[in-house]
Design a protein around this motif. Structure first.
Motif, mmCIF file in Angstrom:
data_model
loop_
_atom_site.group_PDB
_atom_site.id
_atom_site.type_symbol
_atom_site.label_atom_id
_atom_site.label_comp_id
_atom_site.label_asym_id
_atom_site.label_seq_id
_atom_site.Cartn_x
_atom_site.Cartn_y
_atom_site.Cartn_z
ATOM 1 N N ALA A 398 0.845 -1.201 0.000
ATOM 2 C CA ALA A 398 0.000 0.000 0.000
ATOM 3 C C ALA A 398 0.874 1.242 0.000
ATOM 4 O O ALA A 398 0.628 2.198 -0.730
ATOM 5 C CB ALA A 398 -0.927 -0.017 1.205
ATOM 6 N N ARG A 399 1.960 1.193 0.830
ATOM 7 C CA ARG A 399 2.879 2.341 0.897
ATOM 8 C C ARG A 399 3.540 2.554 -0.463
ATOM 9 O O ARG A 399 3.699 3.670 -0.919
ATOM 10 C CB ARG A 399 3.925 2.101 1.984
ATOM 11 C CG ARG A 399 3.851 3.185 3.051
ATOM 12 C CD ARG A 399 4.762 2.894 4.224
ATOM 13 N NE ARG A 399 4.111 2.033 5.190
ATOM 14 C CZ ARG A 399 4.614 0.877 5.640
ATOM 15 N NH1 ARG A 399 5.758 0.439 5.195
ATOM 16 N NH2 ARG A 399 3.956 0.181 6.519
ATOM 17 N N LEU A 400 3.880 1.465 -1.118
ATOM 18 C CA LEU A 400 4.519 1.525 -2.433
ATOM 19 C C LEU A 400 3.646 2.272 -3.430
ATOM 20 O O LEU A 400 4.121 2.986 -4.301
ATOM 21 C CB LEU A 400 4.729 0.082 -2.906
ATOM 22 C CG LEU A 400 5.848 -0.180 -3.884
ATOM 23 C CD1 LEU A 400 7.191 0.048 -3.199
ATOM 24 C CD2 LEU A 400 5.759 -1.635 -4.357
ATOM 25 N N PHE A 401 2.333 2.107 -3.286
ATOM 26 C CA PHE A 401 1.409 2.778 -4.211
ATOM 27 C C PHE A 401 0.853 4.073 -3.619
ATOM 28 O O PHE A 401 -0.121 4.617 -4.115
ATOM 29 C CB PHE A 401 0.262 1.828 -4.592
ATOM 30 C CG PHE A 401 0.716 0.692 -5.454
ATOM 31 C CD1 PHE A 401 0.931 0.876 -6.821
ATOM 32 C CD2 PHE A 401 0.971 -0.555 -4.907
ATOM 33 C CE1 PHE A 401 1.385 -0.165 -7.605
ATOM 34 C CE2 PHE A 401 1.423 -1.593 -5.696
ATOM 35 C CZ PHE A 401 1.636 -1.403 -7.052
ATOM 36 N N GLY A 402 1.483 4.549 -2.530
ATOM 37 C CA GLY A 402 1.044 5.788 -1.888
ATOM 38 C C GLY A 402 -0.345 5.656 -1.288
ATOM 39 O O GLY A 402 -1.093 6.629 -1.218
ATOM 40 N N LEU A 403 -0.693 4.447 -0.885
ATOM 41 C CA LEU A 403 -2.046 4.240 -0.363
ATOM 42 C C LEU A 403 -2.042 3.821 1.104
ATOM 43 O O LEU A 403 -3.009 3.260 1.599
ATOM 44 C CB LEU A 403 -2.756 3.153 -1.187
ATOM 45 C CG LEU A 403 -3.076 3.523 -2.635
ATOM 46 C CD1 LEU A 403 -3.396 2.294 -3.454
ATOM 47 C CD2 LEU A 403 -4.240 4.488 -2.675
ATOM 48 N N ALA A 404 -0.900 4.094 1.766
ATOM 49 C CA ALA A 404 -0.789 3.608 3.147
ATOM 50 C C ALA A 404 -1.608 4.432 4.117
ATOM 51 O O ALA A 404 -2.086 5.504 3.797
ATOM 52 C CB ALA A 404 0.666 3.612 3.569
ATOM 53 N N GLU A 405 -1.712 3.921 5.329
ATOM 54 C CA GLU A 405 -2.374 4.553 6.478
ATOM 55 C C GLU A 405 -3.746 5.130 6.163
ATOM 56 O O GLU A 405 -4.667 4.376 5.951
ATOM 57 C CB GLU A 405 -1.473 5.645 7.101
ATOM 58 C CG GLU A 405 -0.050 5.200 7.391
ATOM 59 C CD GLU A 405 0.032 4.091 8.428
ATOM 60 O OE1 GLU A 405 -0.635 4.199 9.458
ATOM 61 O OE2 GLU A 405 0.741 3.103 8.193
ATOM 62 N N ALA A 406 -3.797 6.502 6.031
ATOM 63 C CA ALA A 406 -5.093 7.155 5.960
ATOM 64 C C ALA A 406 -5.954 6.656 4.806
ATOM 65 O O ALA A 406 -7.134 6.351 4.985
ATOM 66 C CB ALA A 406 -4.890 8.656 5.829
#
Ligand code: ADP
Length: 425
Positions: A398-406
């Motif tokens: 998710a972080r790799l695709f800028g979709l992490a956390e929020a």
């Protein structure tokens, strides 16, 4: 008239003898159980005096336990104690008839009968319980043995597959080197070498399938989640099958459907592999000139894609079995191992792999068909449920695709353990 307790005291000697004779055959055995019968008599008297038949229960439980313990040979459930109680009652009836007046005998039997009934009931209940314990421990043993067998089967597949792959890679390498060396040599040499390469390639595909199946079995299938558009995968699959479809004069129709242009997160390579396995089967089990069609729709949380063919169909009793490894149906002797010939057959790993891939994504696959008929060709429909995800299920991707956390909605709970774990690793 004396009380039933007095009558019982009067018949003690003759009853213990008759009882010993009735329940133990050999002389030595009779001596060894005389004490036991004496104890039974005392507790029977106690029950009669107090009016509480439960006095006998701990003693009977002791008998039951020693019976179960003496069955160390493991010969299933020990013989029942109910006939022993019955023999003791019969002995009492006989002794009372001989030693007492008819009225006294009747009074005694009427008084002890409820105690015998209650004791028989207790023994029967405990024996059922003991029987159930024996059966469930046997079941657990069998289940353990089966699990071990299954584990060793999948270890065998993994080892065999790896061992076979190494020499195969050598054959492939040397045959392509030979091809280059023989350029300009005898004219049929390249043709023969093509045969070697084709055989080696097919064998490698089978071995790759064996490796995939063992990964699925051991929850080690790694998924690499990326944005995926189903339509692109369908087009890739069509490209891969084009030649065969033309050769076999099969019509391939892809209907537009809601969801085929929608983006979802999935492992595109694995998903394509699953779709191709299903499509290749549609090709294999549909005679020349038949039809294969793809439809689909969007359901809450899923895209459903269906592959329908006009082939031989699948018997209802096989519609689940075909998803088990080596669960191919039909006669193996008629089996040509071709990936594209009509009813070519294979090792029976294509559908288990498709199922493993879809389930690792959190999806599902199943087959529907009116039945198997090589003449009437009822056809089959395979349903593929692909989860709709707006982000990968693991934080790392998710972080790799800028979709992490929020902006990342955690969906691990929707996934089988393997997928969530693998994707995160
Ligand atoms: P195989 O290598 O035998 O094709 P699969 O796992 O792909 O193994 O399929 C298992 C079995 O399911 C096949 O042997 C076949 O009997 C049946 N099957 C699969 N797809 C179809 C289909 N579209 N129509 C009829 N039978 C099918």
């Amino acid at each position: 008239m004396p009380s039933s307790i007095d009558s019982l005291l009067r018949v003690r000697m003759s009853w213990t003898q008759a009882a010993g004779k009735a329940i133990a055959r050999g002389e030595t055995l009779r001596e060894s159980i005389a004490d036991e019968i004496g104890r039974f008599y005392d507790l029977l008297t106690e029950s009669l005096v107090t009016g509480d038949p439960r006095w006998l229960e701990p003693f009977l439980q002791g008998w039951l336990d020693s019976q179960a313990r003496s069955d160390i040979s493991g010969e299933d459930v020990p013989p029942s104690l109910v006939p022993v109680l019955h023999a003791l009652r019969e002995a009492l009836l006989e002794t009372a008839t001989h030693s007492l007046s008819p009225e006294e005998a009747m009074q005694l039997v009427t008084a002890v009968d409820p105690i015998f009934s209650r004791s028989s009931e207790f023994v029967a209940r405990q024996e059922v319980r003991q029987g159930m314990a024996v059966v469930s421990s046997r079941l657990a043993e069998v289940q353990y043995a089966l699990e071990r067998l299954d584990r060793s089967k999948s270890t065998f597949i993994a080892v065999a597959a790896h061992e076979l792959k190494t020499p195969l890679t050598l054959i492939e390498g040397y045959s392509s080197m030979l091809r280059e060396l023989l350029n300009g040599g005898p004219s049929h040499a390249p043709l023969l070498l093509d045969g070697v390469s084709k055989g080696a390639r097919r064998l490698k595909e089978i071995i790759d399938d064996m490796i995939d199946v063992s990964k699925i079995d051991n929850n080690m299938l790694s998924l690499h989640f990326q944005p995926v558009w189903l339509r692109q995968l369908i087009d890739l699959a069509r490209g891969a099958l084009e030649e065969t479809l033309a050769e076999r004069q099969l019509t391939f129709v892809v209907h537009e459907f809601a969801g085929d242009h929608e983006m979802t997160f999935a492992d595109p390579e694995r998903l394509l592999q699953a779709i191709l396995n299903v499509l290749r089967n549609a090709v294999k089990y549909t005679p020349d000139g038949g039809q294969i069609a793809i439809h689909g729709r969007v359901l809450p949380g899923f895209i459903e894609m269906t592959v329908t063919d006009s082939g031989i169909g699948i018997a209802p009793e096989d519609q689940t079995r075909i998803f088990e490894k080596f669960g191919r149906v039909g006669d193996p002797s008629l089996h040509s191992s071709s990936k594209t010939h009509f009813m070519g057959g294979g090792p029976g790993l294509g559908l288990p792999i498709a199922k493993g891939i879809l389930e690792a994504h959190g999806g599902a696959i199943w087959a529907e068909s009116p039945g198997f008929d090589k003449e009437a060709l009822p056809g089959s429909t395979f349903h593929l449920m692909i989860p709709l995800r707006s982000s990968p299920p693991d934080d790392k991707s998710a972080r790799l695709f800028g979709l992490a956390e929020a902006d990342h909605t955690p969906v691990e709970s929707e996934l089988p353990e393997s997928a969530a774990g693998d994707a995160a690793s």
